[in-house]
Motif scaffolding. Structure first.
Motif, PDB file in Angstrom:
ATOM      1  N   UNK A  12      17.334  15.135  34.333  1.00  0.00           N
ATOM      2  CA  UNK A  12      15.980  14.162  34.087  1.00  0.00           C
ATOM      3  C   UNK A  12      15.082  14.704  32.998  1.00  0.00           C
ATOM      4  N   UNK A  13      14.607  13.960  32.068  1.00  0.00           N
ATOM      5  CA  UNK A  13      13.791  14.389  30.929  1.00  0.00           C
ATOM      6  C   UNK A  13      13.007  13.226  30.774  1.00  0.00           C
ATOM      7  N   UNK A 119      16.704  22.816  46.038  1.00  0.00           N
ATOM      8  CA  UNK A 119      17.734  21.551  45.825  1.00  0.00           C
ATOM      9  C   UNK A 119      17.475  21.125  44.271  1.00  0.00           C
ATOM     10  N   UNK A 120      16.331  21.080  43.852  1.00  0.00           N
ATOM     11  CA  UNK A 120      15.842  20.647  42.628  1.00  0.00           C
ATOM     12  C   UNK A 120      15.091  21.657  41.721  1.00  0.00           C
ATOM     13  N   UNK A 121      15.557  22.085  40.495  1.00  0.00           N
ATOM     14  CA  UNK A 121      14.553  23.201  39.683  1.00  0.00           C
ATOM     15  C   UNK A 121      14.035  22.453  38.358  1.00  0.00           C
ATOM     16  N   UNK A 122      13.007  22.891  37.771  1.00  0.00           N
ATOM     17  CA  UNK A 122      12.820  22.285  36.691  1.00  0.00           C
ATOM     18  C   UNK A 122      11.755  23.171  35.845  1.00  0.00           C
ATOM     19  N   UNK A 173      11.686  18.605  32.461  1.00  0.00           N
ATOM     20  CA  UNK A 173      13.195  18.564  32.671  1.00  0.00           C
ATOM     21  C   UNK A 173      13.412  18.931  34.002  1.00  0.00           C
ATOM     22  N   UNK A 174      14.558  18.294  34.689  1.00  0.00           N
ATOM     23  CA  UNK A 174      14.874  18.537  36.283  1.00  0.00           C
ATOM     24  C   UNK A 174      16.272  18.560  36.356  1.00  0.00           C
ATOM     25  N   UNK A 196       7.870  26.741  35.319  1.00  0.00           N
ATOM     26  CA  UNK A 196       9.028  26.518  36.048  1.00  0.00           C
ATOM     27  C   UNK A 196       8.847  26.428  37.498  1.00  0.00           C
ATOM     28  N   UNK A 197       9.583  25.790  38.276  1.00  0.00           N
ATOM     29  CA  UNK A 197       9.417  25.390  39.620  1.00  0.00           C
ATOM     30  C   UNK A 197      10.669  25.091  40.487  1.00  0.00           C
TER      31      UNK A 197
END
Length: 201
Positions: A12-13, A119-122, A173-174, A196-197
């Motif tokens: 994802x962007x 689950x999701x990083x970004x 970004x994800x 970041x997260x």
């Protein structure tokens, strides 16, 4: 010829959606890099060229209103990405689990890694001065390709072994947290700043 694409790895962007907030985040990140002695010590001990709050601060959205505003925007982006991934979340939402600041010096990088238990990083990009490198993503099948030949340089992006994304400041970004990624060392002199997260279910 019947050829199908299977097992997509989604990225994802999108723009964060608040240009003024990027300036606030830059000031907050630089102030943290100056004030957070524990983060600087951890970075030195782990060969990190610059500063990170990764191991020292876990309350940034409570500590600083700019990070609280960032969290609200990220929640929306992550919800859209979860929908694109067709996650069945059983009526629940993905929840922010951790969020940290990275201030790399011009030649700093971060070796390949994944984010377990998420689950999701970004990453949100705050400052990418000349000479900065982007996010380098690795094909998750790479370790299983065994005797496969290398790909031609003109191979489509979906067949490349590595894809590097060099976003503009203000970009989110994800990706799914199992996707291995890294930041290659840069060649500039100015600071590369990002936040970041991780989100968990």
């Amino acid at each position: 010829m019947a050829v199908r694409n299977l097992f997509a790895s989604l990225l994802y962007q999108e723009p964060l959606g608040d240009d003024a907030l990027i300036g606030e985040l830059e000031a907050s990140c630089l102030q943290l890099a100056e004030d957070d002695g524990a983060g600087r010590r951890w970075a030195r001990a782990h060969g990190y060229r610059g500063y990170t709050s990764y191991a020292s601060l876990n309350d940034l959205p409570i500590r600083d209103p700019a990070f609280a505003d960032l969290k609200r925007l990220l929640d929306r982006h992550v919800a859209r990405f979860a929908e694109a991934c067709a996650f069945d979340l059983a009526g629940r939402k993905l929840k922010l689990d951790s969020l940290w600041v990275n201030v790399l010096d011009g030649k700093g990088g971060h070796s390949g890694h994944i984010h377990p238990h998420s689950v999701v990083s970004g990453t949100v990009y705050v400052a990418l001065p000349p000479g900065s490198r982007g996010l380098r993503l690795e094909d998750p099948r790479l370790a299983m390709m065994m005797a496969a030949p290398t790909r031609r340089s003109d191979a489509p992006e979906t067949l490349q072994s590595f894809v590097e994304i060099l976003p503009k400041p203000g970009t989110v970004l994800l990706w799914e947290s199992w996707l291995r990624h890294e930041v290659s060392p840069g060649s500039g002199t100015a600071k590369r700043i990002s936040v970041s997260f991780n989100y968990r279910w």
